[in-house]
Design a protein around this motif. Structure first.
Motif, PDB file in Angstrom:
ATOM      1  N   ASN A 214      -1.830  -2.264 -13.332  1.00 30.01           N
ATOM      2  CA  ASN A 214      -3.365  -2.346 -12.857  1.00 30.01           C
ATOM      3  C   ASN A 214      -2.658  -2.852 -11.584  1.00 30.01           C
ATOM      4  OD1 ASN A 214      -5.379  -2.590 -14.924  1.00 30.01           O
ATOM      5  ND2 ASN A 214      -3.822  -3.954 -15.827  1.00 30.01           N
ATOM      6  N   ASN A 215      -3.082  -2.776 -10.631  1.00 33.26           N
ATOM      7  CA  ASN A 215      -1.797  -2.781  -9.364  1.00 33.26           C
ATOM      8  C   ASN A 215      -3.378  -3.365  -8.350  1.00 33.26           C
ATOM      9  OD1 ASN A 215      -0.122  -2.030  -7.619  1.00 33.26           O
ATOM     10  ND2 ASN A 215      -1.072  -0.885  -6.301  1.00 33.26           N
ATOM     11  N   LYS A 216      -2.323  -4.592  -7.634  1.00 29.17           N
ATOM     12  CA  LYS A 216      -3.268  -5.131  -6.335  1.00 29.17           C
ATOM     13  C   LYS A 216      -2.424  -4.862  -5.096  1.00 29.17           C
ATOM     14  CE  LYS A 216      -5.541  -8.502  -4.489  1.00 29.17           C
ATOM     15  NZ  LYS A 216      -6.381  -8.857  -3.719  1.00 29.17           N
ATOM     16  N   VAL A 217      -3.130  -4.410  -4.303  1.00 30.51           N
ATOM     17  CA  VAL A 217      -2.236  -4.168  -3.133  1.00 30.51           C
ATOM     18  C   VAL A 217      -2.108  -5.399  -2.350  1.00 30.51           C
ATOM     19  CG1 VAL A 217      -2.118  -3.052  -0.787  1.00 30.51           C
ATOM     20  CG2 VAL A 217      -2.331  -1.697  -2.838  1.00 30.51           C
ATOM     21  N   ALA A 218      -0.805  -5.791  -1.642  1.00 32.58           N
ATOM     22  CA  ALA A 218      -0.606  -6.734  -1.165  1.00 32.58           C
ATOM     23  C   ALA A 218      -1.141  -6.895   1.059  1.00 32.58           C
ATOM     24  CB  ALA A 218       0.290  -7.948  -1.880  1.00 32.58           C
TER      25      ALA A 218
ATOM     26  N   ALA B 151       1.034  -1.010  -0.181  1.00 28.78           N
ATOM     27  CA  ALA B 151       0.317   0.089  -0.288  1.00 28.78           C
ATOM     28  C   ALA B 151       1.227   1.353  -0.242  1.00 28.78           C
ATOM     29  CB  ALA B 151      -0.823   0.479   1.034  1.00 28.78           C
ATOM     30  N   GLY B 152       0.412   2.588  -1.084  1.00 30.75           N
ATOM     31  CA  GLY B 152       0.854   3.518  -0.906  1.00 30.75           C
ATOM     32  C   GLY B 152       2.430   3.352  -2.091  1.00 30.75           C
ATOM     33  N   TYR B 153       2.636   2.705  -2.686  1.00 24.24           N
ATOM     34  CA  TYR B 153       3.971   2.436  -3.177  1.00 24.24           C
ATOM     35  C   TYR B 153       3.030   2.836  -4.979  1.00 24.24           C
ATOM     36  CZ  TYR B 153       7.470   0.278  -0.706  1.00 24.24           C
ATOM     37  OH  TYR B 153       8.162   0.426   0.359  1.00 24.24           O
ATOM     38  N   VAL B 154       2.583   2.498  -5.472  1.00 23.14           N
ATOM     39  CA  VAL B 154       1.485   2.333  -6.985  1.00 23.14           C
ATOM     40  C   VAL B 154       0.404   3.488  -6.811  1.00 23.14           C
ATOM     41  CG1 VAL B 154       0.719   1.705  -8.979  1.00 23.14           C
ATOM     42  CG2 VAL B 154       2.244  -0.213  -7.238  1.00 23.14           C
ATOM     43  N   GLU B 155       0.699   4.577  -6.342  1.00 27.49           N
ATOM     44  CA  GLU B 155      -0.302   5.540  -6.048  1.00 27.49           C
ATOM     45  C   GLU B 155      -1.538   6.504  -7.951  1.00 27.49           C
ATOM     46  OE1 GLU B 155      -2.796   6.110  -3.642  1.00 27.49           O
ATOM     47  OE2 GLU B 155      -1.360   4.600  -2.550  1.00 27.49           O
ATOM     48  N   ASP B 156      -2.106   6.454  -7.951  1.00 24.64           N
ATOM     49  CA  ASP B 156      -2.992   6.811  -8.826  1.00 24.64           C
ATOM     50  C   ASP B 156      -3.682   8.511  -8.606  1.00 24.64           C
ATOM     51  OD1 ASP B 156      -4.894   5.932  -7.686  1.00 24.64           O
ATOM     52  OD2 ASP B 156      -5.491   4.873  -9.590  1.00 24.64           O
ATOM     53  N   GLY B 157      -3.727   8.644  -7.337  1.00 20.81           N
ATOM     54  CA  GLY B 157      -4.775   9.872  -7.227  1.00 20.81           C
ATOM     55  C   GLY B 157      -5.926   9.742  -6.258  1.00 20.81           C
ATOM     56  N   THR B 158      -6.152   8.574  -6.700  1.00 18.33           N
ATOM     57  CA  THR B 158      -7.674   8.132  -6.333  1.00 18.33           C
ATOM     58  C   THR B 158      -7.411   8.147  -4.508  1.00 18.33           C
ATOM     59  OG1 THR B 158      -6.912   5.902  -5.781  1.00 18.33           O
ATOM     60  CG2 THR B 158      -8.238   6.317  -7.309  1.00 18.33           C
ATOM     61  N   THR B 159      -6.117   8.067  -3.718  1.00 17.89           N
ATOM     62  CA  THR B 159      -6.053   8.399  -1.978  1.00 17.89           C
ATOM     63  C   THR B 159      -6.295   9.385  -1.872  1.00 17.89           C
ATOM     64  OG1 THR B 159      -4.484   6.772  -2.359  1.00 17.89           O
ATOM     65  CG2 THR B 159      -4.442   7.758   0.042  1.00 17.89           C
ATOM     66  N   GLY B 160      -5.223  10.278  -2.640  1.00 16.98           N
ATOM     67  CA  GLY B 160      -5.265  12.263  -2.923  1.00 16.98           C
ATOM     68  C   GLY B 160      -4.714  12.647  -4.192  1.00 16.98           C
ATOM     69  N   LYS B 161      -5.314  13.578  -4.139  1.00 15.40           N
ATOM     70  CA  LYS B 161      -5.429  14.240  -5.640  1.00 15.40           C
ATOM     71  C   LYS B 161      -3.937  14.559  -6.090  1.00 15.40           C
ATOM     72  CE  LYS B 161      -9.777  16.226  -6.581  1.00 15.40           C
ATOM     73  NZ  LYS B 161     -10.870  16.132  -5.195  1.00 15.40           N
TER      74      LYS B 161
ATOM     75  N   THR C  19       1.842 -15.530  -3.348  1.00 14.82           N
ATOM     76  CA  THR C  19       0.806 -16.279  -3.667  1.00 14.82           C
ATOM     77  C   THR C  19       0.234 -16.125  -4.530  1.00 14.82           C
ATOM     78  OG1 THR C  19       0.349 -16.888  -0.985  1.00 14.82           O
ATOM     79  CG2 THR C  19      -1.973 -17.500  -3.214  1.00 14.82           C
ATOM     80  N   LEU C  20       0.366 -14.489  -4.771  1.00 16.05           N
ATOM     81  CA  LEU C  20       0.008 -13.477  -5.982  1.00 16.05           C
ATOM     82  C   LEU C  20       0.731 -13.833  -6.756  1.00 16.05           C
ATOM     83  CD1 LEU C  20      -1.511 -10.563  -4.565  1.00 16.05           C
ATOM     84  CD2 LEU C  20      -2.921 -11.919  -5.300  1.00 16.05           C
ATOM     85  N   MET C  21       1.961 -13.957  -6.689  1.00 13.35           N
ATOM     86  CA  MET C  21       3.038 -13.613  -7.959  1.00 13.35           C
ATOM     87  C   MET C  21       2.960 -15.582  -8.675  1.00 13.35           C
ATOM     88  SD  MET C  21       3.865 -10.995  -8.705  1.00 13.35           S
ATOM     89  CE  MET C  21       5.883 -10.970 -10.015  1.00 13.35           C
ATOM     90  N   LYS C  22       2.615 -16.518  -7.621  1.00  9.82           N
ATOM     91  CA  LYS C  22       2.476 -18.062  -7.885  1.00  9.82           C
ATOM     92  C   LYS C  22       2.138 -18.220  -8.901  1.00  9.82           C
ATOM     93  CE  LYS C  22       4.908 -20.548  -4.547  1.00  9.82           C
ATOM     94  NZ  LYS C  22       5.951 -20.134  -5.379  1.00  9.82           N
ATOM     95  N   THR C  23       0.847 -17.711  -9.211  1.00 15.52           N
ATOM     96  CA  THR C  23      -0.651 -17.345 -10.500  1.00 15.52           C
ATOM     97  C   THR C  23      -0.157 -17.283 -11.691  1.00 15.52           C
ATOM     98  OG1 THR C  23      -1.307 -15.174 -10.354  1.00 15.52           O
ATOM     99  CG2 THR C  23      -2.060 -16.921  -8.671  1.00 15.52           C
ATOM    100  N   GLY C  24       1.020 -16.140 -12.119  1.00 14.51           N
ATOM    101  CA  GLY C  24       1.813 -16.144 -12.522  1.00 14.51           C
ATOM    102  C   GLY C  24       0.576 -14.664 -13.627  1.00 14.51           C
ATOM    103  N   ASP C  25      -0.313 -14.412 -12.650  1.00 18.20           N
ATOM    104  CA  ASP C  25      -0.602 -13.105 -13.681  1.00 18.20           C
ATOM    105  C   ASP C  25      -0.440 -11.802 -13.126  1.00 18.20           C
ATOM    106  OD1 ASP C  25      -3.050 -15.336 -13.992  1.00 18.20           O
ATOM    107  OD2 ASP C  25      -4.365 -14.625 -11.984  1.00 18.20           O
ATOM    108  N   TYR C  26       0.482 -11.622 -12.797  1.00 21.70           N
ATOM    109  CA  TYR C  26       1.783 -10.665 -12.418  1.00 21.70           C
ATOM    110  C   TYR C  26       3.184 -10.392 -13.309  1.00 21.70           C
ATOM    111  CZ  TYR C  26      -2.676 -10.147  -9.192  1.00 21.70           C
ATOM    112  OH  TYR C  26      -4.097  -9.895  -8.328  1.00 21.70           O
ATOM    113  N   ASP C  27       2.819  -8.856 -13.510  1.00 25.87           N
ATOM    114  CA  ASP C  27       4.316  -8.850 -14.105  1.00 25.87           C
ATOM    115  C   ASP C  27       5.198  -8.388 -13.237  1.00 25.87           C
ATOM    116  OD1 ASP C  27       2.957  -9.362 -17.036  1.00 25.87           O
ATOM    117  OD2 ASP C  27       2.142  -7.391 -16.440  1.00 25.87           O
ATOM    118  N   VAL C  28       4.356  -7.619 -12.261  1.00 25.00           N
ATOM    119  CA  VAL C  28       5.790  -7.011 -10.846  1.00 25.00           C
ATOM    120  C   VAL C  28       5.741  -7.330 -10.101  1.00 25.00           C
ATOM    121  CG1 VAL C  28       7.614  -6.241 -12.819  1.00 25.00           C
ATOM    122  CG2 VAL C  28       5.378  -4.570 -11.951  1.00 25.00           C
ATOM    123  N   VAL C  29       6.680  -7.276  -8.503  1.00 23.07           N
ATOM    124  CA  VAL C  29       5.684  -7.091  -7.253  1.00 23.07           C
ATOM    125  C   VAL C  29       7.520  -6.480  -6.209  1.00 23.07           C
ATOM    126  CG1 VAL C  29       7.434  -9.631  -7.237  1.00 23.07           C
ATOM    127  CG2 VAL C  29       5.667  -8.537  -5.090  1.00 23.07           C
TER     128      VAL C  29
END
Length: 400
Positions: free
Chosen positions: A88-92, A61-71, A100-110
């Motif tokens: 497309n960011n998934k907060v772990a 949380a807090g690493y990939v911010e797109d303005g939704t948390t604060g402008k 576990t999420l990286m094992k699915t192969g659905d994500y590019d970077v972590v």
């Protein structure tokens, strides 16, 4: 780094290392990590191609911010405009969840911390990184490159993002005199019984081990992530004793801020960002790096071995450690940036001083989270150490 603990996946995730260890344990000759543990052969990206139009990220949380948390908190939009890669960011919530999420192969970077990174490397879930393709890599602090948690045999497995210590935080109106030792949270007769807090994760066992390393030298602990049976039992016993004095364990940092504001917690392990947020909310808190030193974290952007968008993935890894973006994240999250040029870009000109960004003597006292392996990460070969699955099982018994 994390939120609400999800430990059930840890046992599965840790199993990978145990299995891998059986296979490559005795063969010291193969390209290997601690104790000859074989690393899956995965090629690094040879050259950058065109972006694929999107990138799937797992982050703290807090690493990939797109303005939704604060402008004003938005470094994703400029990246999307520059590269055409939609984020497309998934907060772990925890390191275990990241694995576990990286094992699915659905994500590019972590954005993996050190208690996850070796599990990802040995599990074959991340690929080595071609640092020649990361233009900002040259400006990363040397103190963060080619470390035990982000490289194997000199091969980089990621791009260092930032770092911080697990500090001791306390309420100045309640806790007097000001504490200078972790004894303040481990003393069985603590006057703060019921108002002590600790980080809710198996990796917290290392905090007890570090304290014993300094206070009970006869145990022979040289590295808090390399514990043989006797050392491990002593650390677990200390934590079971501490459990009687714990009011609550935390993993969601917003909840720790609330606990210190309300006075439900008055002393315990914390992060600098939590101290900053609590102070901003007018809670009377201070934080200190105790005399024994501390555990800490150094996060690394890693790329999936199954990345469907490797080019956008590389573009993201390069961008997020560029001076401006790295400064924005470091300041928002409350950590030391990895790019030395980021220090000139922070809004608060004291930021890098506050977080000891270029103070290696400070970080020399910090033991960064490292995945515990059966092959002792301190280099001992005459004993077996407790691996992460053993830490996970012990953690559930410590909490009762």
């Amino acid at each position: 780094m994390g939120h609400n603990g999800r430990w059930m996946t840890a046992v599965l995730a840790a199993g990978v290392l145990t299995l891998a260890a059986c296979g490559g344990g005795s063969d010291q000759g193969s390209g290997s990590g601690p104790g000859g543990l074989a690393v899956p052969k995965i090629d690094k990206l040879a050259a950058l191609g065109a972006g694929e139009g999107s990138v799937n990220i797992v982050s703290w949380a807090g690493y990939v911010e797109d303005g939704t948390t604060g402008k004003t908190v938005d470094w994703v939009t400029p990246f999307e405009k520059d590269t055409g890669c939609q984020v497309n960011n998934k907060v772990a919530a925890t390191s275990d969840e990241m694995v576990t999420l990286m094992k699915t192969g659905d994500y590019d970077v972590v954005s993996a911390s050190g208690d996850a990174s070796l599990r990802l490397i040995y599990g074959g879930d991340v690929a080595p990184v071609n640092t020649d393709l990361i233009t900002n890599y040259k400006d990363i602090f040397d103190g963060l490159k080619n470390k035990q948690w982000n490289s194997v045999d000199g091969a980089a497995y990621g791009v260092p993002h930032g770092r911080g210590a697990n500090v001791l935080m306390y309420r100045t109106d309640t806790v007097t005199p000001a504490p200078t030792s972790w004894g303040a949270v481990f003393d069985a007769n603590s006057p703060y019984k019921g108002k002590i807090t600790a980080y809710d994760s198996p990796i917290y066992i290392a905090d007890a081990a570090l304290y014993l390393m300094k206070t009970q030298p006869d145990l022979g602990i040289k590295n808090p992530y390399a514990l043989d049976d006797k050392q491990f039992e002593a650390s677990v016993a200390l934590l079971k004793e501490q459990n009687k004095n714990i009011g609550e364990y935390w993993s969601d940092y917003t909840k720790e801020v609330q606990a210190f504001k309300s006075g439900n917690s008055v002393i315990g392990t914390s992060w600098q960002v939590i101290a900053n947020l609590a102070k901003a909310d007018k809670a009377p808190v201070e934080s200190v790096l105790p005399s024994e030193g501390a555990t800490g974290w150094s996060d690394t952007w890693m790329i999936s071995s199954k990345a469907k968008h490797p080019n956008c993935g590389y573009q993201w890894m390069d961008y997020i450690v560029s001076p401006k973006a790295n400064a924005q994240v470091a300041e928002w999250f409350g950590e030391a940036p990895s790019n030395k040029l980021a220090c000139e870009q922070t809004t608060d000109k004291q930021h890098c001083t506050t977080f000891h960004a270029d103070d290696e003597s400070y970080f020399d006292q910090v033991w960064y989270w490292t995945t515990p392996l059966a092959q002792c990460v301190d280099g001992r070969t005459d004993v077996t150490c407790k691996d992460y699955s053993a830490w996970t099982q012990a953690w559930t018994t410590i909490k009762g």
